[in-house]
Design a protein around this motif. Sequence first.
Motif, PDB file in Angstrom:
ATOM      1  N   ILE A 258      34.987  25.253 -40.309  1.00 23.93           N
ATOM      2  CA  ILE A 258      34.901  24.436 -39.101  1.00 23.93           C
ATOM      3  C   ILE A 258      36.219  24.418 -38.333  1.00 23.93           C
ATOM      4  N   ALA A 259      37.274  24.971 -38.935  1.00 20.71           N
ATOM      5  CA  ALA A 259      38.615  24.932 -38.346  1.00 20.71           C
ATOM      6  C   ALA A 259      38.677  25.479 -36.921  1.00 20.71           C
ATOM      7  N   PRO A 260      37.992  26.599 -36.583  1.00 18.56           N
ATOM      8  CA  PRO A 260      38.057  27.064 -35.187  1.00 18.56           C
ATOM      9  C   PRO A 260      37.579  26.030 -34.178  1.00 18.56           C
ATOM     10  N   LEU A 261      36.573  25.241 -34.550  1.00 25.75           N
ATOM     11  CA  LEU A 261      36.085  24.197 -33.653  1.00 25.75           C
ATOM     12  C   LEU A 261      37.133  23.096 -33.489  1.00 25.75           C
ATOM     13  N   VAL A 262      37.837  22.806 -34.570  1.00 26.67           N
ATOM     14  CA  VAL A 262      38.869  21.764 -34.524  1.00 26.67           C
ATOM     15  C   VAL A 262      40.016  22.198 -33.616  1.00 26.67           C
ATOM     16  N   THR A 263      40.470  23.437 -33.796  1.00 26.30           N
ATOM     17  CA  THR A 263      41.536  23.971 -32.944  1.00 26.30           C
ATOM     18  C   THR A 263      41.114  23.946 -31.487  1.00 26.30           C
ATOM     19  N   PHE A 264      39.897  24.418 -31.236  1.00 23.01           N
ATOM     20  CA  PHE A 264      39.399  24.490 -29.862  1.00 23.01           C
ATOM     21  C   PHE A 264      39.337  23.099 -29.249  1.00 23.01           C
ATOM     22  N   ARG A 265      38.859  22.122 -30.028  1.00 24.42           N
ATOM     23  CA  ARG A 265      38.744  20.748 -29.522  1.00 24.42           C
ATOM     24  C   ARG A 265      40.109  20.195 -29.126  1.00 24.42           C
ATOM     25  N   ILE A 266      41.082  20.355 -29.988  1.00 17.05           N
ATOM     26  CA  ILE A 266      42.416  19.818 -29.727  1.00 17.05           C
ATOM     27  C   ILE A 266      43.051  20.511 -28.531  1.00 17.05           C
ATOM     28  N   ALA A 267      43.009  21.846 -28.516  1.00 18.49           N
ATOM     29  CA  ALA A 267      43.634  22.610 -27.439  1.00 18.49           C
ATOM     30  C   ALA A 267      42.954  22.338 -26.098  1.00 18.49           C
ATOM     31  N   PHE A 268      41.628  22.289 -26.108  1.00 17.72           N
ATOM     32  CA  PHE A 268      40.885  22.040 -24.877  1.00 17.72           C
ATOM     33  C   PHE A 268      41.208  20.653 -24.326  1.00 17.72           C
ATOM     34  N   GLY A 269      41.178  19.648 -25.176  1.00 21.03           N
ATOM     35  CA  GLY A 269      41.454  18.291 -24.729  1.00 21.03           C
ATOM     36  C   GLY A 269      42.843  18.143 -24.141  1.00 21.03           C
ATOM     37  N   LEU A 270      43.853  18.693 -24.819  1.00 19.96           N
ATOM     38  CA  LEU A 270      45.228  18.586 -24.331  1.00 19.96           C
ATOM     39  C   LEU A 270      45.432  19.364 -23.035  1.00 19.96           C
TER      40      LEU A 270
ATOM     41  N   GLY B 152      38.261  31.602 -39.441  1.00 14.99           N
ATOM     42  CA  GLY B 152      38.642  30.296 -39.945  1.00 14.99           C
ATOM     43  C   GLY B 152      39.996  30.253 -40.619  1.00 14.99           C
ATOM     44  N   ARG B 153      40.320  31.272 -41.407  1.00 18.24           N
ATOM     45  CA  ARG B 153      41.590  31.245 -42.134  1.00 18.24           C
ATOM     46  C   ARG B 153      42.793  31.242 -41.175  1.00 18.24           C
ATOM     47  N   PHE B 154      42.664  31.923 -40.028  1.00 16.59           N
ATOM     48  CA  PHE B 154      43.739  31.891 -39.025  1.00 16.59           C
ATOM     49  C   PHE B 154      43.923  30.476 -38.498  1.00 16.59           C
ATOM     50  N   HIS B 155      42.825  29.819 -38.198  1.00 17.15           N
ATOM     51  CA  HIS B 155      42.899  28.463 -37.654  1.00 17.15           C
ATOM     52  C   HIS B 155      43.370  27.466 -38.710  1.00 17.15           C
TER      53      HIS B 155
ATOM     54  N   LEU C 129      47.004  27.794 -38.557  1.00 13.87           N
ATOM     55  CA  LEU C 129      47.492  27.213 -37.308  1.00 13.87           C
ATOM     56  C   LEU C 129      47.491  25.688 -37.374  1.00 13.87           C
ATOM     57  N   LEU C 130      46.407  25.128 -37.880  1.00 11.33           N
ATOM     58  CA  LEU C 130      46.304  23.672 -37.986  1.00 11.33           C
ATOM     59  C   LEU C 130      47.216  23.111 -39.064  1.00 11.33           C
ATOM     60  N   GLY C 131      47.602  23.967 -40.001  1.00  9.47           N
ATOM     61  CA  GLY C 131      48.500  23.534 -41.066  1.00  9.47           C
ATOM     62  C   GLY C 131      49.852  23.068 -40.575  1.00  9.47           C
ATOM     63  N   TYR C 132      50.209  23.476 -39.351  1.00  5.87           N
ATOM     64  CA  TYR C 132      51.484  23.042 -38.776  1.00  5.87           C
ATOM     65  C   TYR C 132      51.412  21.612 -38.236  1.00  5.87           C
ATOM     66  N   LEU C 133      50.200  21.073 -38.124  1.00  8.68           N
ATOM     67  CA  LEU C 133      50.045  19.712 -37.614  1.00  8.68           C
ATOM     68  C   LEU C 133      50.287  18.702 -38.731  1.00  8.68           C
ATOM     69  N   PRO C 134      50.884  17.584 -38.423  1.00  6.10           N
ATOM     70  CA  PRO C 134      51.167  16.582 -39.453  1.00  6.10           C
ATOM     71  C   PRO C 134      49.897  16.003 -40.051  1.00  6.10           C
ATOM     72  N   GLY C 135      49.844  15.943 -41.360  1.00  3.08           N
ATOM     73  CA  GLY C 135      48.727  15.310 -42.041  1.00  3.08           C
ATOM     74  C   GLY C 135      47.494  16.161 -42.172  1.00  3.08           C
ATOM     75  N   TYR C 136      47.548  17.436 -41.750  1.00  2.00           N
ATOM     76  CA  TYR C 136      46.356  18.270 -41.881  1.00  2.00           C
ATOM     77  C   TYR C 136      46.166  18.651 -43.341  1.00  2.00           C
ATOM     78  N   PRO C 137      44.983  18.435 -43.912  1.00  2.22           N
ATOM     79  CA  PRO C 137      44.764  18.727 -45.331  1.00  2.22           C
ATOM     80  C   PRO C 137      44.808  20.222 -45.620  1.00  2.22           C
ATOM     81  N   LEU C 138      45.388  20.582 -46.742  1.00  2.00           N
ATOM     82  CA  LEU C 138      45.466  21.980 -47.128  1.00  2.00           C
ATOM     83  C   LEU C 138      44.085  22.530 -47.427  1.00  2.00           C
ATOM     84  N   ASN C 139      43.913  23.811 -47.166  1.00  8.09           N
ATOM     85  CA  ASN C 139      42.626  24.464 -47.378  1.00  8.09           C
ATOM     86  C   ASN C 139      42.232  24.372 -48.855  1.00  8.09           C
ATOM     87  N   GLY C 140      41.005  23.953 -49.080  1.00  8.84           N
ATOM     88  CA  GLY C 140      40.506  23.900 -50.453  1.00  8.84           C
ATOM     89  C   GLY C 140      40.655  22.555 -51.117  1.00  8.84           C
TER      90      GLY C 140
END
Length: 446
Positions: free
Chosen positions: A15-27, A269-272, A275-286
């Motif tokens: 689901i990570a690509p949707l999360v990235t898209f949501r954040i980037a689009f909104g900002l 998904g793994r790319f996103h 990418l999202l891993g650089y955000l504070p508090g983002y949970p690690l994959n898995g």
Amino acid sequence: MTGIKTTRLTSPVAIAPLVTFRIAFGLLMFVSLLRFWWRGWVTDVYVLPEFHFTYQGFEWVQPLGNTGMHILFLTVLAASLMIAAGFLYRLAAVVFFLGFTYIELIDVTTYLNHYYFISLVAFILIWLPANRRYAVDVWFKPGSRRTEAPAWCAGILIFQVSVVYIFAGLAKVNSDWLLDAQPMRTWLPAKTHLPLVGKFMYEPWVAYLFSWFGAVYDLFIVFFLLNRRTRPYAYGVVLIFHIATAVFFPGIGMFPYVMMTASLIFFPGRFHERLLGYLPGYPLNGTEGNDVYKYTRQKIFLAGIGVYVILQVLIPLRFLLYPGHLFWHEEGYRFSWRVMLMEKAGTAYFTVKDQQHREQYTVNNAEFLTPLQEKMMSTQPDMILKYARHLAAEYKKRGVDNPEVYGEIYVALNGRRSRLFVDSLVNLAAEPLSWKHYTWVLPYKN
């Protein structure tokens, strides 16, 4: 075969690509709308004009006055931040879509391809579970967290971005663009002030380079973005192309930044996740398990997607239903991803006569239109017709008996000499406003 295709659409992916898209689009939308407000365009475009060119069928969409328009912009601004944060996400997406689309429907003068694209993306986001990870909604309701979603969720966004590029490329396959390097040969000489490259802007080969590279880029970039091996290099080209577009043609606004951001959806998904891993508090994959978001009526959604896809393919092709030169008549031109395709300038003179032709009045366009409105109206038949009807109504209020409106309009297209655009003997105020071919527009002569 159908079952296999359906399985591919519904199989769970990150689901990570949707999360990235949501954040980037909104900002990005927040910054874009804030820029619009900061430059005073809310007032200049939607408050000060006394007349607005509404879209056919949407005449009921009108500006809300000075206070109302600023409240509407504030509402859409807030909705964009809420989308980015994933706070009351579904409501925010609906409010953003309705608010932004309402703003854009107020006046045809402000039509831009990327505004249309933003409305479509906002509509799509309403139906996607982009708030099920790294969102305020999940913080309030941890049980709603999901790490995977059906493949079609990211797929529909990929499709929408692809439509923009491919149709923009197909639109460039015309003699003006490829054989005459127009309108680049008209535009580039104005860029001689740019450092390093400015001295080359008068060279014909530079205009041809821009034209051919733009056509090849739009036609094929999607296929390189879809390919796993070429994707990183293709995205590098995306960045170079759109940064160059922003530098050479700043008047295009936020379009380059919208496309640079939207094109990230092609990455897996793994790319996103990285990418999202650089955000504070983002949970690690898995660390969260693999909870899949499931639609309760997925077949209905898939049917709806099918209808949407068909419409997005057919709408840009509707110009084929009209006779005549597309750039001249512009019937079927809007909503078809024709980006920076032509240089078209017009000069319009209008005369209002009473029914017996005993009195006539020369119209001062500046009395009724802003400079931007007059510029756009002078080359677009449907806007000319709406303006003629407005003039008839205004002069009727001034006591003119059954006013008739005649136009003497000259238009130059892609560096050619200016020529008469409409039949000056036709009472434009009596012509029907429809989606049919306008016979009072004179035939195009090359």
